[in-house]
Design a protein around this motif. Sequence first.
Motif, PDB file in Angstrom:
ATOM      1  N   ALA A 492       0.538  -0.797   0.380  1.00 23.07           N
ATOM      2  CA  ALA A 492       0.030   0.033   0.255  1.00 23.07           C
ATOM      3  C   ALA A 492       0.751   0.827   0.001  1.00 23.07           C
ATOM      4  O   ALA A 492       0.816   2.185  -1.077  1.00 23.07           O
ATOM      5  CB  ALA A 492      -0.837  -0.310   1.110  1.00 23.07           C
ATOM      6  N   VAL A 496       1.240   3.472  -2.897  1.00 19.05           N
ATOM      7  CA  VAL A 496       0.905   4.864  -2.806  1.00 19.05           C
ATOM      8  C   VAL A 496       1.571   6.353  -3.957  1.00 19.05           C
ATOM      9  O   VAL A 496       1.065   7.205  -3.561  1.00 19.05           O
ATOM     10  CB  VAL A 496       0.165   5.331  -1.310  1.00 19.05           C
ATOM     11  N   ARG A 500       1.486   9.263  -6.608  1.00 15.43           N
ATOM     12  CA  ARG A 500       1.382  10.204  -6.057  1.00 15.43           C
ATOM     13  C   ARG A 500       2.491  11.110  -7.275  1.00 15.43           C
ATOM     14  O   ARG A 500       2.252  11.656  -7.246  1.00 15.43           O
ATOM     15  CB  ARG A 500       1.940  10.590  -4.540  1.00 15.43           C
ATOM     16  N   LEU A 521      -7.143   5.093  -9.070  1.00 16.65           N
ATOM     17  CA  LEU A 521      -6.363   5.191  -7.758  1.00 16.65           C
ATOM     18  C   LEU A 521      -5.317   6.580  -7.659  1.00 16.65           C
ATOM     19  O   LEU A 521      -5.922   7.541  -6.877  1.00 16.65           O
ATOM     20  CB  LEU A 521      -5.713   3.900  -7.021  1.00 16.65           C
ATOM     21  N   GLN A 522      -4.802   6.908  -9.118  1.00 20.65           N
ATOM     22  CA  GLN A 522      -3.709   7.437  -8.579  1.00 20.65           C
ATOM     23  C   GLN A 522      -4.634   9.006  -9.155  1.00 20.65           C
ATOM     24  O   GLN A 522      -4.217   9.927  -8.623  1.00 20.65           O
ATOM     25  CB  GLN A 522      -2.917   7.407 -10.502  1.00 20.65           C
ATOM     26  N   ILE A 525      -6.092  10.676  -5.968  1.00 20.42           N
ATOM     27  CA  ILE A 525      -4.907  10.588  -4.989  1.00 20.42           C
ATOM     28  C   ILE A 525      -4.088  12.209  -5.420  1.00 20.42           C
ATOM     29  O   ILE A 525      -4.000  13.313  -4.483  1.00 20.42           O
ATOM     30  CB  ILE A 525      -3.438  10.017  -4.838  1.00 20.42           C
TER      31      ILE A 525
END
Length: 534
Positions: A492, A496, A500, A521-522, A525
């Motif tokens: 994770a 992340v 980022r 997800l990208q 974030i």
Amino acid sequence: MNTEGAMKSFMKGAVLLTLAGLIVKILSAVYRVPFQNMVGDQGFYIYQQVYPFIAVFGIWTSYGFAVAVSKMLADSDRQEHRAIFRIAFWVIAGISLVIFAALFLGADLLAAWMGDGQLSGLLKVGSFAVLLMAPLAVMKGSFQASSRMEPVAYAQVTEQVIRVAVILLGTWIVVTNGFSLYTAGQTAMLGAVIGELAAVGLLIYFFYKKIVWHPQPAAVPLWPTVKKMLVISLSVSMSSLILLIFQMADSFSVFRLLEASGWETLRAMEQKGIYDRGQPLAQFGLLVATSLALSIVPLVAQMQRKKNGRSAQLYAKLAYRISLLFAVAAAAGLTFVMPYVNEMLFQTREQSAALIVFSWQIVWMSLLLILTALLQGIGKVRVPALLMAGGLVVKIIGNWLLVPVYGVMGAALAGNLGLAFIVCGLVLYFKIQWPLQFAPPRFYGWLFAASAAMGAVVLGWAVFTDWTLFDALPSRFAATLTALTAVPLGAAVFLVLIARSRIITEKQWYVMPFGRKMAKLQLAINSKKKGDGR
């Protein structure tokens, strides 16, 4: 409409074949864990000494030759199919007979060269699997040439499931009834023979159910056909064979060098068995990296054929970056949790440092697979083959120099040196053939930062659980809980930070299988990041 239907059918078959390959790879890595738990390190050593001999010829014939047959059938007229099929069968059958004779009749000599005469029984049993390579290769190739991937996929999964079932059930029966570990090894070798028999039977059923030969067969030239078949089969399988050939080099040298260095025989066998624990761990790491990255390689070849150089370059860079990204994540992750994973899977933490060094072969192998596939896509196979031969020489020399001094750690170091030699050569050669920058410095900086952050979090969590949460639990159970919690935590943190950084863009993630979730997800974030900035 017919063309569209044919394309959908082909894509469905290709996906099924990819899924089958994934299942086979997972089973191949997984079964070794319960097998080692039943037979111990000495029993694992016995099996791993002989396994590479059967696997090398199996991959070359049933995979390499299958691709060669498929390509030659697809590139020829239908009138020539029967002649190509017949030539392929007898060429592979001839090679199989020679290999069978070498393994069966030369079993005692090969076992003596490995320093353990009792291994001859395993070689003799395993040699019978080689006899089935011809029907496996030509039928797989024939199905793939006609875009009928389903029979090939079913046969691959059936073969592996039956093989694993025979290995595990047979070993359990042998061990619980007090037979020797060498008998357990022979049972494991028998699993390969029975699995292949089942696959051949299934392929024959599909083959004779729908086979249609052209009513007016045409002849093809013998030697040019044989030569082309050998070149294609070796070029497509050589990158998959290199780790097995390294294992074969270990079979001939590591145990003997340990004994010559003063290790007691049984202890030397156990050390080699512990060293061989690295094989399934490396397979797990390679599974993620290569299954993600190699999906891009066909796109590169397609773009090259269309002379769309810019798009081909973009896909080549992406294949390299994705492969390196997940390979480093796997190797770095294993580095920080290895003692716990080692005990969780294999009962002890012994030689965890050597297994950490071994696990970094994941990075070299991932890059090797990508680079050789890309070079093969532009028709360059001779130099990669020479580089692999050079890498094998480095590995053998490394074993002889390092094992007497550092034990199995030396063998792990030698493996990394051999693979690093190949990859560095491939990078230089690739840049000569196709000058491009694989990744900017920013990519490597973020990759290092994400790996370091993952390592710090995982190491901190492991120390914390060791001293507090799981301190009172039985050692192996505590190691299991630590490993199973540390791995997702580290993953994770890594993902992340990579998201980022945007070193892989959302558009690029969408190209990858299962990349859609990473892209979302990208986006989430980085949109939050912008919101915080406002």
